[in-house]
Design a protein around this motif. Structure first.
Motif, PDB file in Angstrom:
ATOM      1  N   MET A 188      34.801  39.187  44.637  1.00 52.12           N
ATOM      2  CA  MET A 188      34.369  38.691  43.418  1.00 52.12           C
ATOM      3  C   MET A 188      35.033  39.791  42.248  1.00 52.12           C
ATOM      4  O   MET A 188      35.381  39.484  41.249  1.00 52.12           O
ATOM      5  CB  MET A 188      33.117  38.231  43.512  1.00 52.12           C
ATOM      6  CG  MET A 188      32.622  37.065  44.216  1.00 52.12           C
ATOM      7  SD  MET A 188      33.145  35.453  43.494  1.00 52.12           S
ATOM      8  CE  MET A 188      32.073  35.190  42.182  1.00 52.12           C
ATOM      9  N   HIS A 222      38.786  40.368  42.164  1.00 56.82           N
ATOM     10  CA  HIS A 222      39.785  39.392  41.906  1.00 56.82           C
ATOM     11  C   HIS A 222      39.335  38.277  41.117  1.00 56.82           C
ATOM     12  O   HIS A 222      39.941  37.941  40.078  1.00 56.82           O
ATOM     13  CB  HIS A 222      40.145  39.025  43.271  1.00 56.82           C
ATOM     14  CG  HIS A 222      40.670  39.993  44.051  1.00 56.82           C
ATOM     15  ND1 HIS A 222      41.892  40.580  44.001  1.00 56.82           N
ATOM     16  CD2 HIS A 222      40.166  40.276  45.383  1.00 56.82           C
ATOM     17  CE1 HIS A 222      42.060  41.526  44.791  1.00 56.82           C
ATOM     18  NE2 HIS A 222      41.066  41.304  46.150  1.00 56.82           N
ATOM     19  N   ILE A 223      38.077  37.735  41.242  1.00 57.06           N
ATOM     20  CA  ILE A 223      37.630  36.753  40.395  1.00 57.06           C
ATOM     21  C   ILE A 223      37.281  36.995  39.184  1.00 57.06           C
ATOM     22  O   ILE A 223      37.908  36.323  38.142  1.00 57.06           O
ATOM     23  CB  ILE A 223      36.443  36.034  41.178  1.00 57.06           C
ATOM     24  CG1 ILE A 223      36.689  35.444  42.713  1.00 57.06           C
ATOM     25  CG2 ILE A 223      35.902  34.732  40.487  1.00 57.06           C
ATOM     26  CD1 ILE A 223      37.856  34.655  42.702  1.00 57.06           C
ATOM     27  N   GLU A 283      39.101  35.572  35.324  1.00 55.06           N
ATOM     28  CA  GLU A 283      38.328  34.311  34.744  1.00 55.06           C
ATOM     29  C   GLU A 283      39.167  34.079  33.109  1.00 55.06           C
ATOM     30  O   GLU A 283      39.425  33.101  32.865  1.00 55.06           O
ATOM     31  CB  GLU A 283      36.873  34.727  34.459  1.00 55.06           C
ATOM     32  CG  GLU A 283      35.975  34.440  35.587  1.00 55.06           C
ATOM     33  CD  GLU A 283      34.704  34.691  35.566  1.00 55.06           C
ATOM     34  OE1 GLU A 283      33.857  33.941  35.955  1.00 55.06           O
ATOM     35  OE2 GLU A 283      34.401  35.882  34.701  1.00 55.06           O
ATOM     36  N   GLU A 300      45.700  31.420  40.526  1.00 52.49           N
ATOM     37  CA  GLU A 300      44.811  30.607  41.198  1.00 52.49           C
ATOM     38  C   GLU A 300      45.456  30.513  42.931  1.00 52.49           C
ATOM     39  O   GLU A 300      44.811  30.756  43.959  1.00 52.49           O
ATOM     40  CB  GLU A 300      44.634  29.224  40.990  1.00 52.49           C
ATOM     41  CG  GLU A 300      43.637  28.470  42.023  1.00 52.49           C
ATOM     42  CD  GLU A 300      43.404  26.882  41.533  1.00 52.49           C
ATOM     43  OE1 GLU A 300      43.084  25.967  42.498  1.00 52.49           O
ATOM     44  OE2 GLU A 300      43.394  26.657  40.284  1.00 52.49           O
ATOM     45  N   LEU A 354      45.143  33.972  44.653  1.00 46.64           N
ATOM     46  CA  LEU A 354      43.928  34.267  44.994  1.00 46.64           C
ATOM     47  C   LEU A 354      43.429  33.357  46.210  1.00 46.64           C
ATOM     48  O   LEU A 354      42.740  34.114  47.255  1.00 46.64           O
ATOM     49  CB  LEU A 354      42.628  33.990  43.909  1.00 46.64           C
ATOM     50  CG  LEU A 354      42.786  34.877  42.720  1.00 46.64           C
ATOM     51  CD1 LEU A 354      41.794  34.594  41.755  1.00 46.64           C
ATOM     52  CD2 LEU A 354      42.592  36.652  43.319  1.00 46.64           C
ATOM     53  N   SER A 414      30.731  32.323  39.407  1.00 46.08           N
ATOM     54  CA  SER A 414      31.892  31.812  38.401  1.00 46.08           C
ATOM     55  C   SER A 414      32.287  30.586  38.757  1.00 46.08           C
ATOM     56  O   SER A 414      32.210  30.010  39.633  1.00 46.08           O
ATOM     57  CB  SER A 414      32.965  32.880  38.902  1.00 46.08           C
ATOM     58  OG  SER A 414      34.009  32.447  38.191  1.00 46.08           O
ATOM     59  N   TRP A 428      35.071  29.431  38.482  1.00 48.75           N
ATOM     60  CA  TRP A 428      36.268  29.262  39.232  1.00 48.75           C
ATOM     61  C   TRP A 428      36.057  29.518  40.692  1.00 48.75           C
ATOM     62  O   TRP A 428      37.060  29.402  41.380  1.00 48.75           O
ATOM     63  CB  TRP A 428      37.236  30.320  38.535  1.00 48.75           C
ATOM     64  CG  TRP A 428      37.516  30.077  37.139  1.00 48.75           C
ATOM     65  CD1 TRP A 428      36.869  30.167  35.999  1.00 48.75           C
ATOM     66  CD2 TRP A 428      38.614  28.766  36.637  1.00 48.75           C
ATOM     67  NE1 TRP A 428      37.647  29.864  34.733  1.00 48.75           N
ATOM     68  CE2 TRP A 428      38.588  28.927  35.301  1.00 48.75           C
ATOM     69  CE3 TRP A 428      39.514  28.079  37.621  1.00 48.75           C
ATOM     70  CZ2 TRP A 428      39.496  28.245  34.602  1.00 48.75           C
ATOM     71  CZ3 TRP A 428      40.382  27.170  36.816  1.00 48.75           C
ATOM     72  CH2 TRP A 428      40.204  27.031  35.261  1.00 48.75           C
ATOM     73  N   ALA A 429      35.070  30.382  41.145  1.00 51.72           N
ATOM     74  CA  ALA A 429      35.210  30.825  42.475  1.00 51.72           C
ATOM     75  C   ALA A 429      35.101  30.106  43.484  1.00 51.72           C
ATOM     76  O   ALA A 429      35.868  30.372  44.417  1.00 51.72           O
ATOM     77  CB  ALA A 429      33.898  31.747  42.613  1.00 51.72           C
ATOM     78  N   MET A 489      38.517  28.932  45.028  1.00 51.13           N
ATOM     79  CA  MET A 489      39.363  30.099  45.419  1.00 51.13           C
ATOM     80  C   MET A 489      39.134  30.188  46.901  1.00 51.13           C
ATOM     81  O   MET A 489      39.814  31.010  47.836  1.00 51.13           O
ATOM     82  CB  MET A 489      39.053  31.306  44.925  1.00 51.13           C
ATOM     83  CG  MET A 489      39.526  31.278  43.315  1.00 51.13           C
ATOM     84  SD  MET A 489      40.948  30.709  43.062  1.00 51.13           S
ATOM     85  CE  MET A 489      40.735  30.429  41.020  1.00 51.13           C
TER      86      MET A 489
END
Length: 830
Positions: A423, A426-427, A431, A451, A454, A516, A518-519, A522
């Protein structure tokens, strides 16, 4: 590591020789397809086991070879009602031939004429597979150990779920007072094995018999018992596994089967957790101390069984069931030892050991019931909140997540460390780039290269599909192992199926993903894909799994779950109006859905649609679920829906119309009228995943709030130095820690008892988690001022997601109603 069924044979013991010529003649007459004269017959004996003598028959004629298994009563005098091969034949006949999901060998004939080989016998199919004699599974990969035990738990559940009426076994035994009858039966058997001219009775065994008689539990359903088929001797070494897969292909040794209290079967199956090899060195009666890596703890194993069987673990009476199992094992050993002294026992050295083992089991059982509940020590990766200790002493540190009783195990701590590192590296740095795409007017519904990069990285680091439960990991791995007919390296396939975690273990990791928006995607741990994959793992047939589950597990496609409708109150799913009507070999779907998350994603290929197949059926039997390719004619995406201004591109939440959508009947999941059943299996873990992620969102809010408050000044001092902030911060921490306990407890209850029993704990977590996240995030937004409501920080997006989840998995009012109903029921029983 494992024995094959053919490697377990030995020359026939002199006491168990057969008239092979007469046997061959009988089989050629009575077994369909048996090789005719002048076929030759070779007979050998299985050396494992101490009960009914069992033989391998090898028949040859002109190069053709057939193998069968013959099982017979032992010669000489035997105890009354023992060694009933006729009953074994009856139950195998009833359960086999595809009538149930219980894997049993096919049976060919039953002979009750003692003139053929001296005693009654039956002949069954020879299964070419693996037998595991040692429950520790030495030399085996930890994941395969876990898969083996998961398969065993599911097969025991399949036995207990078999319909006795449909299989013709409704009169196979008396259902009432099973435990009482078991105590008296085995007490009588034990007394027949001891006394005058026989071994002396054991004082411990006599005292144990009296304790059991005085502590027989209630056997109604409310006490956690269920009546049905009981195997009676269900253990690992009575199962034949596929030669290469962690799959049971045959359950053997049904001599003690009957109808009765099925929890006694589960307790007997769990005896290796009680009879440790550290207590009996050199034996294979129980587990080594500590448990080998991969072997589930007792709560983990029971969670697998209870979830598959749909029953709670009766913690208050588990003590009795375990003692009864030890007592029965001791009584069996006493009978085997007597037969050894009389010269008619099979099993060789194991029969000689039976006498001392009878004493050992009695002493173990008596010692355990005197010291209190039978709760074995747990390995480092235990899910038991009752017995697990923290990984370290936190010294009162808040926000440590090392919650007493629910602390992450060593392996989960390592996964947590790797996930946090991912996290940070990379995450979080990605963002802004990913948000820019979401807010872009031109490319918002396309997939960002970052995306995909990852996702590939997460796969390579073994952080993919962490959500997959332990009991499904083997199936997923096998599915991924074969790539369009080209085998993938098994270690590469295993990297894609997570670590085989319990709900409690995954909770610690899923919380991190919630930091996140987005996490989750991934790591292929995003909704609704996780819930849809779980549906396919649990309820999909092999073809459905190959077509849809495999690419979902790979992350190559995405999916949507179409249930909610705009024209009805979908919090009550019985209101759903979407129709699924069968016309020949197709279902025709007509309906209007919305909030179908993921359907806007260009990778979305599959929709799981819930609708009514029979509006005239009972209320919860009207609905069914069907798989729909999103590109099927008649599927019309109306629009993406906004959530407080966010459309969550490229994922999206779609309004969809189904207009005369036709799909093959093979796209139906599980069966007509079973939509609610599937939904209940899907909802428990899925709802908790949201709760876990909401804790992560709250923690992210706390981190950003503290950072902002220590860096920004107002009226001559930092925000953190203002008293109002201190109170806000402290209350936020209280909220998070209290809610975390609710969520972890719900995960633990789900592991231990399954969805039905854990529904109250899940409902409490479901109400508490989004409300806590909203309060904490609102505080963080307040500290950030204008920046908090902007897109420059993730707070507004996290807040919008949390507010939605007060509705998405059922409104708070539904869950509060569940909690209140359970509370009223509890008080009424006082």
């Amino acid at each position: 590591m494992a024995n094959t069924t053919t490697s377990m044979v030995i020359p026939v013991d002199s006491a168990h020789r057969l008239d092979e010529e007469r046997l061959l003649s009988y089989l050629q007459t009575h077994v369909k397809g048996f090789l005719p004269p002048p076929a030759s017959l070779q007979v050998s004996q299985f050396g494992h086991g101490q009960s009914n003598p069992t033989y391998l028959l090898k028949v040859e004629l002109h190069g053709a070879v057939q193998r069968y298994v013959l099982r017979k009563k032992p010669p000489g005098h035997i105890l009354q009602s023992a060694h009933a091969v006729e009953r074994e034949y009856q139950v195998l006949s009833a359960l086999g031939e595809g009538r149930t999901k219980v894997p049993v060998p096919r049976v060919y004939c039953l002979c009750t004429d003692p003139n053929v080989i001296g005693t009654p016998f039956y002949v069954m199919e020879h299964l070419d597979g693996r037998l595991f004699v040692n429950p520790n599974l030495p030399g085996m990969d930890p994941k395969e150990r876990r898969a083996i035990y998961g398969a065993m738990a599911r097969v025991l559940a399949a036995i207990h779920l078999a319909d006795v009426d449909a299989t013709g076994l409704s009169r196979y035994g008396r259902k009432e007072n099973y435990c009482k009858r078991q105590v008296e039966r085995w007490a009588a058997q034990y007394h027949l094995s001891t006394g005058k001219g026989k071994p002396d009775p054991d004082p411990n065994m006599l005292e144990l018999i009296q304790w059991l008689r005085e502590n027989i539990p209630s056997e109604d359903a409310s006490a956690g018992s269920r009546t049905g088929i009981v195997h009676g001797d269900f253990r690992l070494d009575n199962l034949v596994f596929h030669p290469t897969e962690a799959r049971v292909i045959g359950v053997l040794d049904w001599e003690l089967s009957t109808l009765g209290n099925q929890m006694s079967d589960a307790a007997y199956n769990c005896l290796p957790y009680v009879v440790k090899n550290s207590v009996s060195p050199g034996k294979n009666y129980g587990f080594d101390e500590p448990l080998a890596d991969g072997i589930p703890s007792l709560p983990e194993y029971l969670a697998d069984y209870c979830d598959a069987a749909g029953v709670p673990w009766p913690a208050n009476t588990w003590n009795f069931y375990t003692a009864l199992s030890l007592f029965r094992y001791g009584a069996i050993c006493a009978g085997v030892y007597l037969r050894m002294l009389q010269g008619n026992a099979s099993g060789g050295k194991r029969a000689e050991d039976a006498g001392p083992m009878a004493l050992f089991f009695a002493a173990t059982a008596l010692g355990l019931v005197k010291q209190g509940p039978i709760l074995p020590r747990q390995p480092p990766h235990s899910v038991s909140a009752l017995m697990q200790v923290p990984a370290r002493n936190t010294g009162g540190e808040v926000g440590s997540q090392q919650v007493l009783g629910f602390a992450p195990s060593a392996r989960v701590q390592e996964l947590k460390r790797r996930l946090l590192s991912f996290m940070e590296q990379h995450i979080y740095p990605s963002e802004t780039e990913l948000n820019d795409l979401m807010y872009s007017s031109n490319d918002r519904w396309t997939i960002h290269p970052t995306e995909e990069k990852l996702k590939k990285l997460a796969k390579s680091e073994g952080l993919w599909n962490l959500w997959i439960p332990a009991d499904s990991a083997a199936l997923a791995s096998n599915l991924l192992h074969d790539d369009e007919g080209v085998p993938r390296l098994k270690d590469a396939a295993d990297r894609l199926v997570g670590a085989g975690l319990s709900n409690l273990e995954y909770a610690h990791l899923c919380e991190i993903l919630g930091r996140s928006m987005w996490a989750p995607q991934m790591f292929n741990c995003n909704a609704p894909d996780t819930g849809n994959m779980e549906v396919l793992l649990r309820y999909g047939n092999p073809e459905q799994q190959r077509q849809w589950l495999k690419p979902l597990l790979e992350g190559d496609i995405r999916s949507g779950f179409a249930m909610t409708e705009p024209n009805v109150a979908s919090s009550d799913a019985t209101n759903i109006e979407c129709s699924i009507v069968r016309e020949g070999n197709e279902y025709v779907i007509n309906g209007h859905k919305w909030w179908t998350s993921g359907a806007m994603d260009p990778r979305c290929k599959l929709l799981i649609v819930m609708g009514k197949t029979d509006p005239s059926a009972a209320m919860h039997k009207q609905q069914s679920m069907v798989l729909v390719d999103i590109n099927t004619p008649g599927v019309k995406i109306v629009r993406p829906l906004l959530v407080f201004g966010f459309d969550d591109a490229p994922h999206g939440h779609a309004e969809i119309k189904f207009e005369n959508v036709r799909v093959p009947v093979t796209n139906l999941l599980l069966g007509e009228g079973r939509g609610f059943e599937i939904a209940q299996g899907r909802l428990g873990p899925g709802r908790l995943h949201h709760c876990m992620r909401l804790l992560g969102a709250a923690e992210r809010g706390m981190d950003l709030m503290v950072k902002r408050a220590t860096q920004r000044k107002a009226f001559g001092k930092t925000l953190a130095q203002h008293g109002s902030f201190a109170h806000m911060l402290a209350k936020s921490r209280l909220d998070i820690e209290q809610t975390r306990l609710l969520v972890l407890n719900a995960a633990h209850q789900l592991d231990l008892h399954g969805n039905k029993v854990a529904k109250g704990a899940i409902a409490m977590a479901k109400v508490a988690a989004p409300n806590t996240a909203l309060r904490v995030l609102d505080n963080a937004i307040q500290v950030h001022g204008g920046g908090g409501v902007s897109s420059d920080f993730p707070l507004s997006h996290l807040w919008a997601g949390a507010r939605t989840l007060r509705l998405a998995d059922g409104p708070d009012e539904v869950h509060l109603g569940t909690i209140a109903k359970l509370e009223l029921q509890r008080v009424s029983r006082l």
